[in-house]
Design a protein around this motif. Sequence first.
Motif, PDB file in Angstrom:
ATOM      1  N   GLY A  13      23.754 -26.280 -16.012  1.00  0.00           N
ATOM      2  CA  GLY A  13      25.057 -26.591 -15.415  1.00  0.00           C
ATOM      3  C   GLY A  13      26.196 -26.211 -16.342  1.00  0.00           C
ATOM      4  O   GLY A  13      27.227 -25.678 -15.908  1.00  0.00           O
ATOM      5  N   GLU A  32      26.257 -27.358 -28.213  1.00  0.00           N
ATOM      6  CA  GLU A  32      24.912 -27.812 -27.810  1.00  0.00           C
ATOM      7  C   GLU A  32      24.218 -28.458 -29.002  1.00  0.00           C
ATOM      8  O   GLU A  32      24.141 -27.879 -30.069  1.00  0.00           O
ATOM      9  CB  GLU A  32      24.107 -26.613 -27.284  1.00  0.00           C
ATOM     10  CG  GLU A  32      22.630 -26.849 -27.121  1.00  0.00           C
ATOM     11  CD  GLU A  32      22.258 -28.048 -26.246  1.00  0.00           C
ATOM     12  OE1 GLU A  32      22.783 -28.173 -25.130  1.00  0.00           O
ATOM     13  OE2 GLU A  32      21.440 -28.879 -26.717  1.00  0.00           O
ATOM     14  N   GLN A  33      23.689 -29.663 -28.775  1.00  0.00           N
ATOM     15  CA  GLN A  33      23.067 -30.391 -29.889  1.00  0.00           C
ATOM     16  C   GLN A  33      21.729 -29.791 -30.319  1.00  0.00           C
ATOM     17  O   GLN A  33      21.349 -29.874 -31.492  1.00  0.00           O
ATOM     18  CB  GLN A  33      22.893 -31.859 -29.526  1.00  0.00           C
ATOM     19  CG  GLN A  33      21.939 -32.080 -28.366  1.00  0.00           C
ATOM     20  CD  GLN A  33      21.836 -33.532 -27.921  1.00  0.00           C
ATOM     21  OE1 GLN A  33      22.546 -34.390 -28.425  1.00  0.00           O
ATOM     22  NE2 GLN A  33      20.952 -33.800 -26.982  1.00  0.00           N
ATOM     23  N   GLY A  39      18.680 -26.980 -22.170  1.00  0.00           N
ATOM     24  CA  GLY A  39      18.512 -28.393 -21.831  1.00  0.00           C
ATOM     25  C   GLY A  39      17.099 -28.656 -21.339  1.00  0.00           C
ATOM     26  O   GLY A  39      16.122 -28.328 -22.022  1.00  0.00           O
ATOM     27  N   LYS A  40      16.985 -29.217 -20.137  1.00  0.00           N
ATOM     28  CA  LYS A  40      15.656 -29.541 -19.595  1.00  0.00           C
ATOM     29  C   LYS A  40      14.844 -28.273 -19.375  1.00  0.00           C
ATOM     30  O   LYS A  40      13.617 -28.310 -19.306  1.00  0.00           O
ATOM     31  CB  LYS A  40      15.790 -30.325 -18.290  1.00  0.00           C
ATOM     32  CG  LYS A  40      16.439 -31.683 -18.503  1.00  0.00           C
ATOM     33  CD  LYS A  40      16.483 -32.509 -17.249  1.00  0.00           C
ATOM     34  CE  LYS A  40      17.243 -33.805 -17.486  1.00  0.00           C
ATOM     35  NZ  LYS A  40      18.710 -33.648 -17.469  1.00  0.00           N
ATOM     36  N   SER A  56       9.667 -25.452 -13.035  1.00  0.00           N
ATOM     37  CA  SER A  56       8.728 -24.351 -12.798  1.00  0.00           C
ATOM     38  C   SER A  56       8.885 -23.776 -11.392  1.00  0.00           C
ATOM     39  O   SER A  56       8.469 -22.653 -11.143  1.00  0.00           O
ATOM     40  CB  SER A  56       7.289 -24.825 -12.997  1.00  0.00           C
ATOM     41  OG  SER A  56       7.071 -25.975 -12.218  1.00  0.00           O
ATOM     42  N   VAL A  57       9.464 -24.553 -10.472  1.00  0.00           N
ATOM     43  CA  VAL A  57       9.621 -24.075  -9.089  1.00  0.00           C
ATOM     44  C   VAL A  57      11.090 -23.684  -8.894  1.00  0.00           C
ATOM     45  O   VAL A  57      11.969 -24.543  -8.916  1.00  0.00           O
ATOM     46  CB  VAL A  57       9.233 -25.180  -8.078  1.00  0.00           C
ATOM     47  CG1 VAL A  57       9.441 -24.689  -6.652  1.00  0.00           C
ATOM     48  CG2 VAL A  57       7.794 -25.607  -8.288  1.00  0.00           C
ATOM     49  N   ALA A 247      28.087 -33.253 -30.111  1.00  0.00           N
ATOM     50  CA  ALA A 247      29.462 -33.693 -29.833  1.00  0.00           C
ATOM     51  C   ALA A 247      29.508 -35.208 -29.972  1.00  0.00           C
ATOM     52  O   ALA A 247      28.684 -35.918 -29.384  1.00  0.00           O
ATOM     53  CB  ALA A 247      29.870 -33.268 -28.432  1.00  0.00           C
ATOM     54  N   ASN A 275      28.494 -31.452 -19.783  1.00  0.00           N
ATOM     55  CA  ASN A 275      27.203 -31.193 -19.105  1.00  0.00           C
ATOM     56  C   ASN A 275      26.205 -32.250 -19.596  1.00  0.00           C
ATOM     57  O   ASN A 275      25.101 -31.963 -20.010  1.00  0.00           O
ATOM     58  CB  ASN A 275      26.730 -29.768 -19.466  1.00  0.00           C
ATOM     59  CG  ASN A 275      25.415 -29.363 -18.836  1.00  0.00           C
ATOM     60  OD1 ASN A 275      24.668 -28.574 -19.405  1.00  0.00           O
ATOM     61  ND2 ASN A 275      25.119 -29.871 -17.670  1.00  0.00           N
ATOM     62  N   GLY A 465      23.040 -32.520 -13.512  1.00  0.00           N
ATOM     63  CA  GLY A 465      22.246 -33.225 -12.510  1.00  0.00           C
ATOM     64  C   GLY A 465      22.766 -34.590 -12.112  1.00  0.00           C
ATOM     65  O   GLY A 465      22.400 -35.094 -11.050  1.00  0.00           O
ATOM     66  N   GLY A 472      18.117 -30.446 -10.169  1.00  0.00           N
ATOM     67  CA  GLY A 472      17.388 -29.234  -9.789  1.00  0.00           C
ATOM     68  C   GLY A 472      18.187 -28.025 -10.247  1.00  0.00           C
ATOM     69  O   GLY A 472      19.433 -28.085 -10.275  1.00  0.00           O
ATOM     70  N   VAL A 473      17.511 -26.958 -10.626  1.00  0.00           N
ATOM     71  CA  VAL A 473      18.203 -25.829 -11.260  1.00  0.00           C
ATOM     72  C   VAL A 473      19.296 -25.209 -10.369  1.00  0.00           C
ATOM     73  O   VAL A 473      20.445 -25.077 -10.808  1.00  0.00           O
ATOM     74  CB  VAL A 473      17.183 -24.760 -11.738  1.00  0.00           C
ATOM     75  CG1 VAL A 473      17.905 -23.578 -12.355  1.00  0.00           C
ATOM     76  CG2 VAL A 473      16.216 -25.367 -12.743  1.00  0.00           C
TER      77      VAL A 473
END
Length: 494
Positions: A13, A32-33, A39-40, A56-57, A247, A275, A465, A472-473
């Motif tokens: 996102g 970004e940490q 991310g996920k 994966s889908v 951050a 995000n 999300g 979801g992506v």
Amino acid sequence: MTRTFIIIGGGIGGLSAAIRLAAQGHQVTIIEQNEAVGGKMSEISAGGFRWDTGPSVITMRPVFDELFQCAGKELRDYLTLLPVDPLTRYFWDDGAQLDASRMPHIMLQRLREFAGDEDAQGYMRYLQYAKRIHDITGSVFIYNDPPTVWRVARTPLKDIPAVDPLRTMSEAIESFVISPKLRQMLERFATYVGASPFSAPATLNVIAHVELSGGVWYPQGGTYSIARALEKLARELGIKIITGCHADEITVESHKVTGVRAGGMFFPADAVIANVDVATVYERLLPQSAFNPRRLGRLADAELSSSGFVLLLGVEGTHDQLTHHNILFSADYPREFADIFERGIPPDDPTIYIAITSKTDTSHAPEGCENWFVMVNAPAANDRFDWGLQGDAYRSHILEMLARRGLDIRSKIKVEKQLTPLDFEARTGARHGAIYGLSSNNRLNALRRPHNRAPDIRGLYFAGGTTHPGGGVPMVILSGKVAAKLALEGLEDG
Ligand SMILES: Cc1cc2nc3c(=O)[nH]c(=O)nc-3n(C[C@H](O)[C@H](O)[C@H](O)COP(=O)(O)OP(=O)(O)OC[C@H]3O[C@@H](n4cnc5c(N)ncnc54)[C@H](O)[C@@H]3O)c2cc1C
């Protein structure tokens, strides 16, 4: 006029929002940490095996195409998305098996043999019903700014029954097909937003349309290729990506964002897009004096989506009975969801998902081996199940369940890693490890989801999300689109 934007979090996102802003000539920095973006969406390699650790889908291909096009680019120059066929191979405990196809004539024939002509016709009617939900609700609930009561109220009266807001997903499915197995296959799509089909509104049957009619795509190289492609595009657009940098604070003056403190530095900004889980932003990143504490209370108390327990297994041997995406259904679906959402424990008899990318990308496992991503749905972390104490026993239970289904791989595991809800929380900041943000087990949640624009702090926006349109992506790519649009509009308005 060039504006300065700070994006906190390089999840999908965040990358989507950053790309859209930079494509319009603005100065964008992502903080970004973790050491890598995504991310996920992440990947791990060990012992010659490679796994995606998150999604994966991949569905809704047009959403991905549009993201590249907004920067004047073509997706095919960055990423190869291969259609997956069969979409998924489904297994039931009595030995029944069904390969799902997005081709209606193939599916019709398979379903006639699997469940009879009446259910095959019922399935086709169900797909038309789900498509109609998509056609009516798409512009209000998915593809544009967050829904407002006013916009929902403008839905033509004749269309409201088609949106089916009053039944549950499973009640609607029961009205189309009789076979309990086919019902279970369609009910499963509730899990794509971390919900239960026995509580989620029937409107969410739209998810089945997206996959069963739109298809599933495999990014060559693994799902992480998407993050890699977006990072490449972002860098080409001049976006500065600072990784390994947490951050700590979004600074605010007179209810207006001024910048971000991170890694001992101050980054001034005209607007900030977080995000990050929206509740976490209020809890940890904003000065407590900047907002009404009741807002945090409401966000923190909202019901969360499910999480998951994942085993990444490097398995010796090949298993011809399995394909790229496989689902081994539990015998009692209502009980499985009651375990997750009512009892708050990982299910005793879980539905087991196995993705094997080495079926498509042979480089993901040594010769003669396979890279199994095994996932079961589980509740977001809570005090009723201690993953530290009970996780290993649950892992053995899953392997025992697989053995009972003819997949005894216990002596064939060469490499193994585990991911629990606590790992998802630690790696990505997902509250209690909830994979899809807030729960969709309630018909009003689409209207209650936090808006992409902070209501109380000017210049603060959300992508990801936990905000509109959800997890979801493809959905978080859309959330980045909405956040970027609102941020630009906000600056124009002064
Ligand atoms: C196991 C699993 C399976 C999944 N399966 C699928 C699937 O098959 N299909 C699908 O479409 N979706 C799937 N999902 C969901 C999908 O991965 C997510 O919805 C999506 O990737 C979330 O993106 P996001 O934009 O919300 O950001 P996130 O991925 O949540 O990333 C947020 C980023 O912000 C960073 N961050 C947080 N706080 C800070 C801070 N203070 N400072 C700096 N950085 C910070 C984090 O490190 C992280 O990189 C799955 C997820 C998981 C975990």
